[in-house]
Design a protein around this motif. Sequence first.
Motif, PDB file in Angstrom:
ATOM      1  N   LYS A   1      21.010  61.548  73.390  1.00 34.28           N
ATOM      2  CA  LYS A   1      20.645  60.484  74.327  1.00 34.28           C
ATOM      3  C   LYS A   1      21.833  59.606  74.584  1.00 34.28           C
ATOM      4  N   ARG A   2      22.834  59.734  74.000  1.00 30.21           N
ATOM      5  CA  ARG A   2      24.397  59.350  74.160  1.00 30.21           C
ATOM      6  C   ARG A   2      24.953  60.135  75.370  1.00 30.21           C
ATOM      7  N   LYS A   3      24.785  61.225  75.258  1.00 30.60           N
ATOM      8  CA  LYS A   3      25.271  62.249  76.348  1.00 30.60           C
ATOM      9  C   LYS A   3      24.784  61.916  77.675  1.00 30.60           C
ATOM     10  N   ALA A   4      23.283  61.596  77.565  1.00 30.78           N
ATOM     11  CA  ALA A   4      22.376  61.424  78.900  1.00 30.78           C
ATOM     12  C   ALA A   4      22.719  60.295  79.135  1.00 30.78           C
ATOM     13  N   PHE A   5      23.063  59.098  78.486  1.00 30.26           N
ATOM     14  CA  PHE A   5      23.362  57.946  79.021  1.00 30.26           C
ATOM     15  C   PHE A   5      24.739  58.144  79.656  1.00 30.26           C
ATOM     16  N   LYS A   6      25.748  58.746  79.137  1.00 28.56           N
ATOM     17  CA  LYS A   6      27.088  58.700  79.787  1.00 28.56           C
ATOM     18  C   LYS A   6      26.945  59.469  81.065  1.00 28.56           C
ATOM     19  N   GLN A   7      26.120  60.645  81.172  1.00 29.95           N
ATOM     20  CA  GLN A   7      25.966  61.368  82.117  1.00 29.95           C
ATOM     21  C   GLN A   7      25.397  60.838  83.402  1.00 29.95           C
ATOM     22  N   VAL A   8      24.174  60.068  83.180  1.00 31.69           N
ATOM     23  CA  VAL A   8      23.713  59.323  84.209  1.00 31.69           C
ATOM     24  C   VAL A   8      24.688  58.292  85.077  1.00 31.69           C
ATOM     25  N   VAL A   9      25.623  57.691  83.991  1.00 30.32           N
ATOM     26  CA  VAL A   9      26.679  56.929  84.872  1.00 30.32           C
ATOM     27  C   VAL A   9      27.736  57.608  85.580  1.00 30.32           C
ATOM     28  N   GLU A  10      28.327  58.944  84.903  1.00 30.32           N
ATOM     29  CA  GLU A  10      29.235  59.592  85.479  1.00 30.32           C
ATOM     30  C   GLU A  10      28.635  60.471  86.865  1.00 30.32           C
TER      31      GLU A  10
END
Length: 322
Positions: A54-63
Motif C-alpha cells: 500500500k505504501r508503494k501504491a500510495f507513492k506511485q499514485v502521486v508520482e
Amino acid sequence: MKLGVFSVLFAQKTFEESLDYIASKGLEAIEIGTGNYPGNAHCNLDELLADEGKRKAFKQVVESRGLTISALSAHGNPLHPQKAISQEHDSVIRKTIELANRLEVPVVNTFSGCPGDHEDAKYPNWPIAPWPNDYQEILKWQWEAKLIPYWSELNTVATEAGVKIGLELHGGFSVHTPATLLRLREATGPAIGANLDPSHMWWQGIDPVQAVHILGRENAIHHFHAKDTTIDPINVNRHGVTDMQSYSLMLDRAWQFRSVGYGHDLKVWADIISALRLVGYDYVVSIEHEDGLMSVEEGFTKAVENLQQVLIKEPLGQMWWV
C-alpha cells in the motif's frame, strides 16, 4: 524551487481526484496531512505503516501525476497538559516520522506545542509578556521541563529516521518567532527547523523577508508555506494583534488570512522568494489556503497564478557578467 500545495483543503475530494486537480494547475509537489489538526483524509498512517504494498501504491499514485511529496504534516500539540491529547498528538507525529522515512519524504511538519503552567494544568498557557514576573517563571518551566526535553528526543528520532522536522511558527505555541525557533534548535539539534509561513510573521509585526534571512543563515528553513495576511488599520487599533475574535468575524477582526497577493502585492512576494533563493532554500513553496473571502478553488487558483509569476525555478548557473 517547486510550487506545491497543502492538500488538506481538498479533503472533500478523493486522493486521486485531488491529485488530478493539483496536477492540472501545473504544480509539482503536494504536502499531505497525516492526522492531528489537519486530519488524515488522504493518508491512513496505520494502514500505510503496516503494508509495504500500500505504501508503494500510495507513492506511485502521486508520482504518476508528475508530483512529489514535499512533506507529511501532523500539526498538533504534543505538549498539551491533558495527557490524552498530548499522547495522541505525539503518537501521530512519531508515526508520521516513521512513514516519512519509509516513503523517502524528507520533512515532517508540525507545531512545537504549548504546555500548561505546571504539571497538573488542564489547558496550555502561552506567556506573551515579561511582567508580572509570574509569566517569566512559567516560561522558564515550560522550556526547561517540557520543550527542550521533548524536542531533544524528537530530534534524535528524526535524525535516526533521516527526516527533518519543520515547526510552523504559529501564535499560541511556544515556538512562534525566528528567535524561539533558533533557541529550540540550539538546545536540541539541527533536525529541528522551521516550516516558515509568512502569514504568521505579518500579524506578529515581523517582516517575513528578515525572518527568511535570520533563519536561512542558520540553515534552519526546512519547508515553506505560502499564505498571506492583511492587517485592518482601524480594527488593529481597537483589538491589537492578539485579537481573540473568531476568524469568521472578518469585518471586525484586526487581521485575517488571505490568499497570496491579497494581503501583500507581488513585489513583496518576489522579495520573499528572492530572499529564500539568497539563503539557499531551493525546495518547495507550499500553498496553504485559509482565505475567508474566497472559495477553496478560487483562492487556490489565484495563489497559483500569483506565485507562478514570482517563483524562481531554474538553477542560477554561472554569473556570466562577473
